[in-house]
Design an enzyme around this catalytic site. Structure first.
Site, PDB file in Angstrom:
ATOM      1  N   GLU A  47      -0.900 -13.482  10.077  1.00 18.82           N
ATOM      2  CA  GLU A  47      -2.392 -14.377  10.106  1.00 18.82           C
ATOM      3  C   GLU A  47      -2.088 -15.642   9.610  1.00 18.82           C
ATOM      4  OE1 GLU A  47      -5.052 -13.211   7.107  1.00 18.82           O
ATOM      5  OE2 GLU A  47      -6.455 -14.314   8.366  1.00 18.82           O
ATOM      6  N   CYS A 240      -8.872 -12.466   7.632  1.00 19.89           N
ATOM      7  CA  CYS A 240     -10.141 -13.108   7.308  1.00 19.89           C
ATOM      8  C   CYS A 240     -10.546 -14.010   8.455  1.00 19.89           C
ATOM      9  CB  CYS A 240     -10.297 -13.701   6.079  1.00 19.89           C
ATOM     10  SG  CYS A 240     -10.367 -12.480   4.488  1.00 19.89           S
ATOM     11  N   ASN A 375     -12.216  -7.116  11.077  1.00 20.54           N
ATOM     12  CA  ASN A 375     -11.228  -7.079  10.013  1.00 20.54           C
ATOM     13  C   ASN A 375     -11.204  -5.940   8.777  1.00 20.54           C
ATOM     14  OD1 ASN A 375      -8.766  -7.812   8.532  1.00 20.54           O
ATOM     15  ND2 ASN A 375     -10.137  -9.233   7.499  1.00 20.54           N
ATOM     16  N   GLU A 376     -11.917  -6.477   8.063  1.00 18.83           N
ATOM     17  CA  GLU A 376     -11.884  -5.846   6.685  1.00 18.83           C
ATOM     18  C   GLU A 376     -13.523  -5.689   6.180  1.00 18.83           C
ATOM     19  OE1 GLU A 376     -10.530  -7.892   2.930  1.00 18.83           O
ATOM     20  OE2 GLU A 376      -8.800  -6.803   3.320  1.00 18.83           O
TER      21      GLU A 376
HETATM   22  O1  AHR Z   1      -3.766 -10.958   4.135  1.00 17.18           O
HETATM   23  C1  AHR Z   1      -4.546 -11.667   3.251  1.00 17.18           C
HETATM   24  C2  AHR Z   1      -6.023 -11.338   3.423  1.00 17.18           C
HETATM   25  O2  AHR Z   1      -6.300 -10.164   2.724  1.00 17.18           O
HETATM   26  C3  AHR Z   1      -6.467 -10.809   4.960  1.00 17.18           C
HETATM   27  O3  AHR Z   1      -6.719 -11.940   5.568  1.00 17.18           O
HETATM   28  C4  AHR Z   1      -7.866 -10.013   4.518  1.00 17.18           C
HETATM   29  O4  AHR Z   1      -7.964  -9.172   5.621  1.00 17.18           O
HETATM   30  C5  AHR Z   1      -7.312  -9.487   3.115  1.00 17.18           C
HETATM   31  O5  AHR Z   1      -8.445  -9.664   2.514  1.00 17.18           O
END
Ligand code: AHR
Length: 658
Positions: A47, A240, A375-376
């Site tokens: 990322e 993110c 993603n999350e």
């Molecule tokens: O790895 C850092 C962040 O952690 C990522 O962007 C996110 O998916 C998680 O909250």
């Protein structure tokens, strides 16, 4: 890379010092081959956080090369007669600069770029400078140099060249700069020489020596470190940043392909999250875009695993605000992005998006097999959006394995709700995230034993042990990650892939730690966690072997003195591989009974150990802690191959037995 030889006496030491109160007996059944270990099992997650892309892995050394930052000259020092204009040759990057004569020969016009925390360059290496330019009034001359401002030398220039620009049509110019001295925090200077003006756009500087010598390539040392991990999968581009703090700034893969000069700038979700920097100048140039990610995955032998936006902005930043996300009945463009991406990766030249890949120089498909959507994310906001994506992808591409997510929690109500929804939606894998402390890692060594074997597989997509005592990347947390990973391995029938996070951090520009690999402008070091990941990824074998210790599953339970273990067979190499982690603070005697193997055999033992729990690798001491390989001997006892050993306190040791 593993050091060899130094510890060869350690394996024999148990007989010299006698035995401890309890010898822990590991029974390994080498004839009862268990679940296949997925080739994707240990991978990497990339990322653009901590300046991982621009200023990091992506080889570009010029910051704000297209003058598209909201402050057009951010990263540049301009002097003399410099004007920013907006009717440039690239539609999506319209800004450029015009350097004009000041009217006085002694008053120079020019630009100086500061790079990302300086421009690092190395003596005798070649750097490719390129620029799009046109003359504004006759042939113009620009003096180009790499300079080191940190020196008091009369002449700070370490490499010089002259560029002649003629004609009032935009053209690309290139030349090579070869510094006669190195600099850690140098700069790039462009100086107008003479009275004729020039317009400049997309000013770029790359090392020629990129990974695999690609022109729009990756920094060689960093990409090589990824390659050397032998990762099974590459998850990208986030994290993110897939979501963006608002949807306007979400990651849009279609903006990241095609000529780099015309890829529009995007905000970086991590821009304003630095603890120690006041001025946010962190954007995404998209120079490292989806084509480059796919190519990188291919170059390092990993399956590509893109993550696309599910029509949601970052939920942390938009807490309980449904209006921040795309209405469920308006998701079609987002769904189309997924379908088009699969076509871009796998379609032939007769398809709209496949043709774009071919035009970018990759006629063969990238063979995309996995796609993560979201993603999350968590709760109904996510589930109701994911459903139509899954329906559309299944209908057109039934073979693509779809990855959903259980959100940011490692367990609990919302986590369970996520898993339940993923089962109903029939996701192929569920992406779990856990950044947890030492205690969590030590007490979750049997996490996956309890998982249902029906339904989606597990993708531990982001995890790392975060030291409670506010320590980072030190030996102790890495050791506990190693211990926890025995559980991933023993449960390879349900765990299909796992990726540590985050991957990279610039020492001058990080906002999140710990991280796997740290770097400055010319150097890098691998954390102890990197070596843990590498030991697993390079020794994952092909199948799990059943293993018990003292008759119980192995995971630091009572009576097992903080020992964790897993065993696999590598059928291709004809080797049994056993990983044992001693998390306790005393040495432990272990006996490995290799049921089904007979006779004495040669073996190796690779150890990751430090006497100092707080020790870490650093830029100045990158090899402080790294695996050391020694020879080991297996004896023949009771018609069985047996290995006895004493594990040092707080150590990770891996045996490979022929
Ligand atoms: O790895 C850092 C962040 O952690 C990522 O962007 C996110 O998916 C998680 O909250």
């Amino acid at each position: 890379m593993i050091y060899k030889g130094i510890l060869s006496c350690v394996i024999a030491a148990s007989s010299v010092f006698g035995t401890f109160a309890q010898t822990h007996t590991l029974e390994i059944n080498t004839k009862k081959t268990g679940a296949a270990v997925s080739p994707t099992m240990y991978g990497i997650f990339f990322e653009d956080i901590n300046y991982a892309a621009d200023g990091g892995l992506y080889g570009e050394l010029v910051k704000n090369r297209s003058f598209e930052f909201p402050q057009s000259l951010l990263g540049w020092q301009a002097f003399g007669n410099v004007e920013v204009k907006t009717d440039g040759p690239f539609e999506r990057c319209p800004h450029y600069v015009v350097l004009g004569f000041t009217g006085h020969k002694e008053c120079a016009t020019g630009l100086q770029n500061e790079g990302y925390f300086g421009i690092g360059f190395t003596k005798d290496e070649e750097y490719r400078f390129s620029v799009w330019a046109k003359a504004t009034d006759g042939e113009a001359t620009i003096d180009i140099s790499l300079a080191d401002q940190s020196t008091m030398d009369e002449n700070q220039e370490r490499a010089k060249a002259q560029l002649k620009v003629s004609g009032n049509e935009w053209k690309k110019y290139e030349l090579i700069l070869k510094p006669n001295k190195s600099a850690q925090k140098g700069c790039l200077r462009l100086l107008l020489n003479g009275t004729h003006g020039v317009a400049l756009e997309h000013v770029s500087l790359f090392p020629v020596n990129t990974f695999n010598n690609r022109e729009n390539g990756m920094r060689r040392d960093l990409a090589q470190a990824l390659h050397d991990m032998h990762p099974g999968v590459l998850r990208f581009p986030g994290g993110c940043i897939v979501e963006g703090e608002t949807l306007k700034h979400r990651y849009q893969w279609k903006n990241t392909i095609g000529p780099v000069e015309n890829r529009p700038l995007n905000n970086n979700r991590w821009q304003s999250t630095f603890h120690h920097r006041l001025f946010p100048d962190y954007y995404q140039s998209y120079g490292l875009g989806f084509f480059e990610y796919f190519q990188l995955a291919e170059d390092i032998g990993a399956e590509p695993l893109p993550v696309l936006n599910v029509g949601m902005a970052c939920q942390f930043q938009n807490w309980n605000n449904p209006a921040a996300h795309v209405p469920v009945d308006s998701l079609q463009p987002y769904i189309q992005d997924c379908l088009d991406l699969i076509e871009f990766a796998n379609g032939d030249a007769n398809t709209t998006w496949g043709r774009k890949r071919v035009e970018m120089g990759h006629p063969k498909p990238f063979n995309l097999k996995y796609l993560a959507v979201g993603n999350e994310q968590w709760d109904d906001l996510y589930f109701e959006r994911l459903r139509p994506f899954v329906k559309a992808i299944r209908a057109k591409y039934p073979d693509i394995r779809i990855i959903g997510t259980s959100g940011p929690d490692s367990e609990g109500k919302m986590f369970d709700k996520g898993w339940k929804a993923m089962r109903e939606i029939k996701a192929d894998l569920v992406d779990e995230h856990f950044y947890r402390n030492e205690q969590w890692f030590l007490s979750h060594g049997l996490r996956y034993e309890g998982y249902s074997r029906k339904g989606p597989k597990v993708f531990a997509g982001e995890y790392a042990c975060h030291g409670k005592g506010k320590k980072w990347n030190h030996f102790e947390t890495s050791l506990y990650e190693a211990a926890f990973m025995t559980d991933l391995e023993r449960n390879a029938d349900i765990v299909e892939m796992a990726t540590y996070a985050p991957l990279f951090a610039h020492v001058d520009g990080w906002q999140w730690r710990p991280d796997l690999i740290w770097f400055d402008n010319t150097r890098m070091f691998k954390s102890v966690s990197y070596y843990v990941q590498q030991m697993y990824a390079c020794n994952k074998g092909t199948n799990v072997l059943p293993l018990t210790m003292n008759g119980k599953p192995v995971a630091g339970q009572e009576g097992q003195d903080g020992l964790f273990a897993s065993a696999v067979v590598d059928k291709r190499k004809g080797e049994v591989i056993v990983k044992v982690i001693n998390t306790s603070d005393k040495p432990q005697d272990v006996t490995l009974n290799l049921n089904g193997l007979k006779g004495a055999r040669s073996a190796t033992a690779t150890t990751l150990h430090s006497d100092n729990m707080d020790a870490e690798n650093t830029l100045d001491n990158p090899d402080a802690i790294r695996p050391v390989e020694t020879a080991a001997v297996c004896q023949s006892k009771k018609n069985m191959t047996v290995l006895t050993d004493r594990l040092p306190a707080k150590s990770f040791r891996m045996y490979r037995i022929k």
